[in-house]
Motif scaffolding. Structure first.
Motif, PDB file in Angstrom:
ATOM      1  N   PRO A  15       0.841  -1.207   0.000  1.00  0.00           N
ATOM      2  CA  PRO A  15       0.000   0.000   0.000  1.00  0.00           C
ATOM      3  C   PRO A  15       0.875   1.257   0.000  1.00  0.00           C
ATOM      4  O   PRO A  15       1.976   1.258   0.553  1.00  0.00           O
ATOM      5  CB  PRO A  15      -0.780  -0.097   1.312  1.00  0.00           C
ATOM      6  CG  PRO A  15      -0.663  -1.512   1.745  1.00  0.00           C
ATOM      7  CD  PRO A  15       0.625  -2.017   1.195  1.00  0.00           C
ATOM      8  N   ASN A  27      -3.592   4.060  -0.979  1.00  0.00           N
ATOM      9  CA  ASN A  27      -4.036   3.383  -2.198  1.00  0.00           C
ATOM     10  C   ASN A  27      -3.391   2.007  -2.282  1.00  0.00           C
ATOM     11  O   ASN A  27      -2.207   1.850  -1.963  1.00  0.00           O
ATOM     12  CB  ASN A  27      -3.655   4.203  -3.432  1.00  0.00           C
ATOM     13  CG  ASN A  27      -4.398   5.513  -3.478  1.00  0.00           C
ATOM     14  OD1 ASN A  27      -5.612   5.539  -3.588  1.00  0.00           O
ATOM     15  ND2 ASN A  27      -3.664   6.610  -3.384  1.00  0.00           N
ATOM     16  N   PHE A  28      -4.177   1.030  -2.728  1.00  0.00           N
ATOM     17  CA  PHE A  28      -3.678  -0.327  -2.909  1.00  0.00           C
ATOM     18  C   PHE A  28      -4.602  -1.052  -3.871  1.00  0.00           C
ATOM     19  O   PHE A  28      -5.717  -0.614  -4.128  1.00  0.00           O
ATOM     20  CB  PHE A  28      -3.577  -1.070  -1.575  1.00  0.00           C
ATOM     21  CG  PHE A  28      -4.846  -1.108  -0.775  1.00  0.00           C
ATOM     22  CD1 PHE A  28      -5.681  -2.214  -0.816  1.00  0.00           C
ATOM     23  CD2 PHE A  28      -5.207  -0.039   0.034  1.00  0.00           C
ATOM     24  CE1 PHE A  28      -6.859  -2.244  -0.083  1.00  0.00           C
ATOM     25  CE2 PHE A  28      -6.377  -0.059   0.784  1.00  0.00           C
ATOM     26  CZ  PHE A  28      -7.206  -1.176   0.717  1.00  0.00           C
ATOM     27  N   THR A  29      -4.120  -2.152  -4.430  1.00  0.00           N
ATOM     28  CA  THR A  29      -4.911  -2.949  -5.359  1.00  0.00           C
ATOM     29  C   THR A  29      -5.080  -4.348  -4.799  1.00  0.00           C
ATOM     30  O   THR A  29      -4.117  -4.952  -4.323  1.00  0.00           O
ATOM     31  CB  THR A  29      -4.233  -3.014  -6.746  1.00  0.00           C
ATOM     32  OG1 THR A  29      -4.081  -1.683  -7.238  1.00  0.00           O
ATOM     33  CG2 THR A  29      -5.064  -3.820  -7.728  1.00  0.00           C
ATOM     34  N   PHE A  44      -9.149  -7.376 -10.566  1.00  0.00           N
ATOM     35  CA  PHE A  44      -8.282  -6.453  -9.843  1.00  0.00           C
ATOM     36  C   PHE A  44      -9.092  -5.214  -9.509  1.00  0.00           C
ATOM     37  O   PHE A  44      -9.698  -4.607 -10.393  1.00  0.00           O
ATOM     38  CB  PHE A  44      -7.076  -6.065 -10.701  1.00  0.00           C
ATOM     39  CG  PHE A  44      -6.175  -7.226 -11.010  1.00  0.00           C
ATOM     40  CD1 PHE A  44      -5.157  -7.577 -10.148  1.00  0.00           C
ATOM     41  CD2 PHE A  44      -6.360  -7.980 -12.162  1.00  0.00           C
ATOM     42  CE1 PHE A  44      -4.327  -8.651 -10.423  1.00  0.00           C
ATOM     43  CE2 PHE A  44      -5.539  -9.055 -12.452  1.00  0.00           C
ATOM     44  CZ  PHE A  44      -4.519  -9.394 -11.579  1.00  0.00           C
ATOM     45  N   ASP A  46      -8.837  -1.481  -7.647  1.00  0.00           N
ATOM     46  CA  ASP A  46      -8.055  -0.421  -7.020  1.00  0.00           C
ATOM     47  C   ASP A  46      -8.849   0.092  -5.824  1.00  0.00           C
ATOM     48  O   ASP A  46     -10.047   0.351  -5.932  1.00  0.00           O
ATOM     49  CB  ASP A  46      -7.801   0.723  -8.003  1.00  0.00           C
ATOM     50  CG  ASP A  46      -6.911   0.299  -9.160  1.00  0.00           C
ATOM     51  OD1 ASP A  46      -6.050  -0.583  -8.952  1.00  0.00           O
ATOM     52  OD2 ASP A  46      -7.077   0.845 -10.260  1.00  0.00           O
ATOM     53  N   CYS A  47      -8.175   0.221  -4.688  1.00  0.00           N
ATOM     54  CA  CYS A  47      -8.844   0.643  -3.455  1.00  0.00           C
ATOM     55  C   CYS A  47      -8.177   1.885  -2.888  1.00  0.00           C
ATOM     56  O   CYS A  47      -6.968   2.089  -3.059  1.00  0.00           O
ATOM     57  CB  CYS A  47      -8.771  -0.464  -2.407  1.00  0.00           C
ATOM     58  SG  CYS A  47      -9.558  -2.005  -2.882  1.00  0.00           S
ATOM     59  N   CYS A  48      -8.963   2.699  -2.187  1.00  0.00           N
ATOM     60  CA  CYS A  48      -8.411   3.815  -1.424  1.00  0.00           C
ATOM     61  C   CYS A  48      -9.087   3.819  -0.057  1.00  0.00           C
ATOM     62  O   CYS A  48     -10.246   3.436   0.087  1.00  0.00           O
ATOM     63  CB  CYS A  48      -8.600   5.143  -2.144  1.00  0.00           C
ATOM     64  SG  CYS A  48     -10.287   5.690  -2.288  1.00  0.00           S
ATOM     65  N   LYS A  63       2.477  -6.542   0.110  1.00  0.00           N
ATOM     66  CA  LYS A  63       2.225  -7.356  -1.068  1.00  0.00           C
ATOM     67  C   LYS A  63       2.039  -8.825  -0.666  1.00  0.00           C
ATOM     68  O   LYS A  63       2.813  -9.366   0.105  1.00  0.00           O
ATOM     69  CB  LYS A  63       3.399  -7.237  -2.043  1.00  0.00           C
ATOM     70  CG  LYS A  63       3.227  -8.068  -3.286  1.00  0.00           C
ATOM     71  CD  LYS A  63       4.404  -7.914  -4.219  1.00  0.00           C
ATOM     72  CE  LYS A  63       4.204  -8.780  -5.450  1.00  0.00           C
ATOM     73  NZ  LYS A  63       5.323  -8.621  -6.395  1.00  0.00           N
ATOM     74  N   ASN A  88     -12.094   0.063 -15.375  1.00  0.00           N
ATOM     75  CA  ASN A  88     -11.571  -0.432 -14.109  1.00  0.00           C
ATOM     76  C   ASN A  88     -12.580  -0.156 -13.004  1.00  0.00           C
ATOM     77  O   ASN A  88     -13.577   0.515 -13.204  1.00  0.00           O
ATOM     78  CB  ASN A  88     -10.212   0.194 -13.788  1.00  0.00           C
ATOM     79  CG  ASN A  88     -10.329   1.605 -13.270  1.00  0.00           C
ATOM     80  OD1 ASN A  88     -11.236   2.350 -13.618  1.00  0.00           O
ATOM     81  ND2 ASN A  88      -9.395   1.991 -12.435  1.00  0.00           N
ATOM     82  N   LYS A  90     -12.915   0.999  -8.827  1.00  0.00           N
ATOM     83  CA  LYS A  90     -12.261   1.673  -7.712  1.00  0.00           C
ATOM     84  C   LYS A  90     -13.183   1.569  -6.503  1.00  0.00           C
ATOM     85  O   LYS A  90     -14.379   1.832  -6.612  1.00  0.00           O
ATOM     86  CB  LYS A  90     -12.018   3.142  -8.065  1.00  0.00           C
ATOM     87  CG  LYS A  90     -11.345   3.951  -7.008  1.00  0.00           C
ATOM     88  CD  LYS A  90      -9.853   3.926  -7.174  1.00  0.00           C
ATOM     89  CE  LYS A  90      -9.183   4.868  -6.184  1.00  0.00           C
ATOM     90  NZ  LYS A  90      -7.755   4.913  -6.359  1.00  0.00           N
TER      91      LYS A  90
END
Length: 121
Positions: A15, A27-29, A44, A46-48, A63, A88, A90
């Motif tokens: 992250p 932010n991280f995926t 996949f 994407d997150c915040c 990771k 994508n 989010k």
């Protein structure tokens, strides 16, 4: 608001946290398996995550870590350099839970050296 959850996805990278105004955003995926049989795939997302929640994720996950996330899902799209439309997802994370790490999810087997091979059943 739509609520979406990923139960047991894995972070694809560490992250990253940055400061935005007076607060921070992390932010991280997350990658998660979908389907079964011949229809298996990976999604996949994407997150915040904002503020203290994001800082906690930054501190405790890296990771390969398994994470459970819940939040509001939004879709986006853009046109890439090749002129193709790309979509994508989010997620604005409103809650999260701890999972095991990749190393912990692999079974650890200790083989006994003095077990006879001709054990009757």
């Amino acid at each position: 608001m739509n609520i979406f959850s990923i139960s047991g996805g894995r972070l694809v990278a560490d992250p990253e946290t940055k400061t935005v105004g007076d607060t921070t955003v992390t932010n991280f995926t997350v990658a998660d398996n979908t389907g079964f049989g011949d229809n298996k795939g990976v999604i996949f997302v994407d997150c915040c995550s904002w503020g203290k929640r994001g800082s906690t994720i930054q501190e405790h996950f890296q990771k390969g870590s398994r994470i459970h996330v819940v939040g509001e899902l939004r879709d986006g799209s853009w046109t890439n350099k090749e002129g193709q439309k790309v979509k994508n997802f989010k997620m604005n994370v409103t809650n999260f839970g701890f999972g095991d790490t990749k190393a912990e999810s692999s079974p650890k087997v200790d083989f006994a050296e003095d077990v006879p091979l001709d054990v009757p059943f």
